[in-house]
Each structure stands twice: as structure tokens, then as C-alpha cells.
Motif scaffolding. Structure first.
Motif, PDB file in Angstrom:
ATOM      1  N   LEU A  40       0.834  -1.195   0.000  1.00  0.00           N
ATOM      2  CA  LEU A  40       0.000   0.000   0.000  1.00  0.00           C
ATOM      3  C   LEU A  40       0.872   1.249   0.000  1.00  0.00           C
ATOM      4  O   LEU A  40       1.875   1.318   0.709  1.00  0.00           O
ATOM      5  CB  LEU A  40      -0.918   0.007   1.230  1.00  0.00           C
ATOM      6  N   GLN A  41       0.473   2.239  -0.760  1.00  0.00           N
ATOM      7  CA  GLN A  41       1.206   3.501  -0.833  1.00  0.00           C
ATOM      8  C   GLN A  41       0.500   4.619  -0.070  1.00  0.00           C
ATOM      9  O   GLN A  41       1.102   5.647   0.209  1.00  0.00           O
ATOM     10  CB  GLN A  41       1.383   3.914  -2.301  1.00  0.00           C
ATOM     11  N   HIS A  42      -0.759   4.439   0.245  1.00  0.00           N
ATOM     12  CA  HIS A  42      -1.500   5.495   0.939  1.00  0.00           C
ATOM     13  C   HIS A  42      -1.353   5.355   2.455  1.00  0.00           C
ATOM     14  O   HIS A  42      -1.017   4.289   2.962  1.00  0.00           O
ATOM     15  CB  HIS A  42      -2.975   5.448   0.538  1.00  0.00           C
ATOM     16  N   PRO A  43      -1.592   6.435   3.185  1.00  0.00           N
ATOM     17  CA  PRO A  43      -1.519   6.356   4.653  1.00  0.00           C
ATOM     18  C   PRO A  43      -2.638   5.482   5.205  1.00  0.00           C
ATOM     19  O   PRO A  43      -3.729   5.399   4.638  1.00  0.00           O
ATOM     20  CB  PRO A  43      -1.672   7.807   5.101  1.00  0.00           C
ATOM     21  N   VAL A  44      -2.352   4.825   6.333  1.00  0.00           N
ATOM     22  CA  VAL A  44      -3.315   3.940   6.983  1.00  0.00           C
ATOM     23  C   VAL A  44      -3.422   4.315   8.452  1.00  0.00           C
ATOM     24  O   VAL A  44      -2.408   4.418   9.153  1.00  0.00           O
ATOM     25  CB  VAL A  44      -2.901   2.455   6.844  1.00  0.00           C
ATOM     26  N   ILE A  45      -4.637   4.550   8.907  1.00  0.00           N
ATOM     27  CA  ILE A  45      -4.902   4.868  10.308  1.00  0.00           C
ATOM     28  C   ILE A  45      -5.158   3.574  11.065  1.00  0.00           C
ATOM     29  O   ILE A  45      -5.936   2.727  10.625  1.00  0.00           O
ATOM     30  CB  ILE A  45      -6.145   5.775  10.424  1.00  0.00           C
TER      31      ILE A  45
END
Length: 442
Positions: A40-45
Motif C-alpha cells: 500500500l502507498q497510501h496512509p493507513v490509520i
């Protein structure tokens, strides 16, 4: 979402919210590993206490929330959505907001994002499954995140590497063929069958020549829950593991909560068991329900498989008129780490299974353990692992693993795909010893 993010890099911002069902998934390091494993390249909360989940009134995994350029929630989708449908929806929304002059084609600045300091070193990257063959002295490793199959001797000396390492669905020689995150394998003589999970395909490798051929699937993710057809005309959905018996491949079709089968005689493939509904109902093959079967094996009389989302071990008769039964496991939200028998047993998202000497051995993945299952008494016992993620050789009660996903026996030794450690481990259960296999020559 990865394809959407890549296609609409300047129009759409993707933010992942990880509201964990299983306790193991709440751990920060385990989440780091999952983000890296899924590339994954997007931020993850890490929404470990479900604050974001409740704020958006979520009810199902996955849930997609659509938020407009002004920050208003404009839509919600529960469950999986085909890429084509999501792609069309994105195009329509972008056109609408473009017409209103609201689109800003710049990447959002999320500020500093915490990163894992763990670096993958060594020849393997998140190996998913492993297949050991004592007769030929070979070990087949699904080097999943390197998109290839590594073949070694049982002592770890590399003999062949199948696949260029690039992501794709290309047939051809071992140097040019491509895979997309391969998982389970099955062997029939010099034919190695591979569940090419993210290509939604089955591949056959001629081990004598190294040539790779697609035998089922066309690269598209399927939604079909009934029927059969010629292999290359059928759309599969995340095939995760394979078992071979009587010229037939049995497929743990994780993405659609079913078992499928493929007759290697006529090339027909289709549903073998399960309605496609996600649950744990026993009964006739056609009406039973499964929940993300991720590992499958056979003793020659029955199929044994692990249903990851119900943390269960189940059986399917090899007779097409047979039934699905559950050895241990109770439901989608019944999980833990308890040995014993019958309804007292709790597992946590098992993903691997193999058969040896009258018992099933499972990778109890989120408990970081290997367990022995006795079908007749419906009992389960831990044989390896401390229950904490780690990487430790030695006596089996002290050995530590990190989300093991694949198992296979050969010559009395148990080979383990220790996925998050990027290693293959070898357990000698008779001599109470676990060691790390040194892979050489790659």
C-alpha cells in the motif's frame, strides 16, 4: 483501491482506516507488515478502538466512504466492489466536481507519516506457501512478494527460479513468465500447479523445461458462484491454495468463500462446495457456507481446509454428493488461543494446513503458532510457537514465528513459510528442534 490510487493520483486521495476485527491485527508492527505485504502507498490509520468506524457508522468490512472536495460525505459502499464499477463511479464524480470548479489536481500533504524501520533482507519477501516433496528432494517456495516460485533442495540450495519477478500474467519460459503474488501449490510428477492469487488464475509449470502456462482464469476477478466451464473462459476470485487428488485440483477460493475444483482431464473448472455466502453452515456441499478458505489439503479420503474468517478447521467429502463438516470453530466472531477439544477450542485466523500421519497440522497464523488437529476427537494442541510474534530457533516451546501461513511435511520434517519473517523454518518434532533454513545460490 491500489489501482484507483494509481490511475487517479492527482484527483483522488485514498486514506485507509484499519478497524481490526482480530486482536493480532491491532498491533502496530503487525499492521506495518500488512501494509508492506499488500504494498500500500497510501496512509493507513490504526483505528484500534473503532473511533473512526463509529464516527462514520460503519457496519461491514470493507466499507468505502466517498468524501467530496469540500469534505462532505456524499456516499457509502459496504462490501467489495468490482474495479470496473468503482472506476466508472470515480470518473463520474471527477467530471461532476470538475464542472463545479472544485477539483484541485495536487496531491494532498498528509504531513509526516510514521514508517516501519523493518527492512526486508535476504532472498525471500513475505513467502506465503511452501510445498516439500520428499520423493524428489525438492522444496517449492511461493516467494509471494517477489512474484516468483523458488525451488530448492530440502537443504535450501536453489535449483530453479520460476518467474522474472515482475508483476504480470505472462506465460513462457521461467525467465520471462510473470506472476502476481502467487500462493499455494500442488505437485503431480513434473507438473507444478500454482494458485496465482492476485492474477485470479491457476498456472502450470513444466518443471523439466521451466515453461509456465495459464490453465484457468483470465486475469479478471470473478463473481460467479455457480456452474463450471473451460478453464481459460472462467473468472476466478483470489485462489489461495491447492490440493491434488485423482487428477483433480481442489482450490481454496478465498475471495468468494468457496471451494472450487478443476478436472485436469477435460480442463473444466467451477464450484465444488459452498454457496458463496460468508458463514459456517455445515451440510451438503452445494448448500454449506464457508468464510475465506485459505489453506487446503487431503488425506486421500477427505479434503481438510482452514476457514480464516471463522477461525475454523473443516472437512469436505471427496464424493461430489458429500458434505461439509466442521472439526473446530464456531463463527465469524469466535476466536482466540485455546487448545482442547470441541467447542472449547479457539483459533485466530489460520491460513495454512497440511496432513501427516493421521493428523492435520495448521498454521494458526494470527496466534503465531503451529497446532496439531486430531479430527476424530476434534481436539487441538499447540506444537510450536510461544504465541508472540518473533523469530527464534531452538526447542519448539521456545521457537517464535511471525504470522506463519504455509506448511508442508517431507521426510519427517515440517517446513514452515514464516511469512512476516521472510524465512522458511524447519521443525524436527521428534527431536524438539526448530531451525531456520539457509537458502543459498539465489
Amino acid at each position: 483501491m491500489r489501482k484507483i490510487e494509481e490511475q487517479y493520483a492527482t484527483e483522488v486521495a485514498v486514506i485507509g482506516v484499519h478497524s481490526a476485527k482480530f486482536p493480532n491485527e491491532k498491533d502496530k508492527q503487525n499492521l506495518y507488515n500488512a501494509v508492506r505485504r499488500n504494498e500500500l502507498q497510501h496512509p493507513v490509520i490504526n483505528d484500534m478502538d473503532f473511533h473512526v468506524w463509529r464516527s462514520y457508522a460503519c457496519r461491514a468490512w470493507p466499507t468505502i466512504m466517498f468524501i467530496d472536495p469540500e469534505g462532505k460525505v456524499i456516499g457509502k459502499h459496504e462490501g467489495e466492489i468490482p474495479y470496473e464499477s468503482l472506476d466508472n463511479l470515480m470518473r463520474d464524480m471527477i467530471s461532476e466536481f470538475d464542472a463545479k470548479g472544485l477539483m484541485r489536481r495536487t496531491r494532498l500533504d498528509f504531513g509526516p507519516v510514521e514508517q516501519s524501520d523493518t527492512v526486508v533482507e535476504g532472498p525471500l519477501s513475505f513467502p506465503g506457501k511452501v510445498l516439500a516433496d520428499g520423493a524428489s528432494g525438492r522444496l517449492f517456495i511461493a516467494d509471494t512478494n517477489h512474484n516468483r516460485i523458488v525451488i530448492t533442495s530440502l537443504d535450501g540450495e536453489v535449483q530453479q527460479v520460476i518467474g522474472s519477478g515482475k508483476v504480470g500474467l505472462d506465460d513462457g519460459s521461467e525467465q520471462v513468465a510473470t506472476f502476481n503474488h502467487p500462493q499455494g501449490m500442488a505437485l503431480d510428477g513434473d507438473n507444478l500447479y500454482v494458485a496465482d492469487a492476485e492474477n485470479h488464475a491457476l498456472r502450470r509449470v513444466d518443471l523439466a523445461s521451466g515453461r509456465v502456462e495459464t490453465i484457468a482464469g483470465n486475469g479478471s476477478q470473478g463473481r460467479m458462484r455457480a456452474g463450471r466451464g473451460p478453464g481459460l473462459s472462467m473468472e476466478l476470485n483470489s485462489p489461495w491454495d491447492l490440493a491434488f487428488h485423482d487428477n483433480t485440483l481442489y482450490i481454496a477460493m478465498a475471495g468468494i468463500h468457496q471451494l472450487w475444483s478443476m478436472s485436469l482431464g477435460d480442463g473444466q473448472v467451477g464450484v465444488y462446495a459452498g454457496t458463496g455466502g460468508e458463514s459456517i453452515d455445515n451440510g451438503p456441499l452445494a448448500s454449506a457456507t464457508l468464510a475465506q478458505p485459505s489453506g487446503i489439503t487431503t488425506d486421500g479420503t477427505k479434503l481438510y481446509f482452514v476457514d480464516s474468517e471463522t477461525s475454523s478447521v473443516r472437512t469436505a467429502d471427496l464424493n461430489p454428493g458429500g458434505r461439509i463438516a466442521t472439526i473446530v470453530g464456531l463463527g465469524l466472531f469466535e476466536f482466540g488461543d485455546f487448545d482442547g477439544s470441541d467447542h472449547h477450542v479457539r483459533l485466530q485466523h489460520p491460513q495454512g494446513i497440511t496432513w501427516e500421519d493421521g493428523a492435520a497440522y495448521i498454521a494458526d497464523t494470527y496466534n503465531h503458532k503451529i497446532k496439531r488437529v486430531l479430527p476424530q476427537t476434534r481436539s487441538v494442541f499447540t506444537v510450536l510457537g510461544t504465541g508472540q510474534a518473533g523469530c527464534q530457533d531452538g526447542p519448539r516451546k521456545e521457537a517464535a514465528f511471525s504470522e506463519p501461513c504455509g506448511l508442508s511435511f517431507a521426510n519427517g520434517l515440517l517446513y514452515i513459510a514464516d511469512t512476516n519473517n521472510h524465512l522458511i523454518r524447519v521443525a524436527d518434532l521428534d527431536n524438539d528442534a526448530v531451525r531456520t533454513l539457509e537458502i543459498t545460490g539465489i
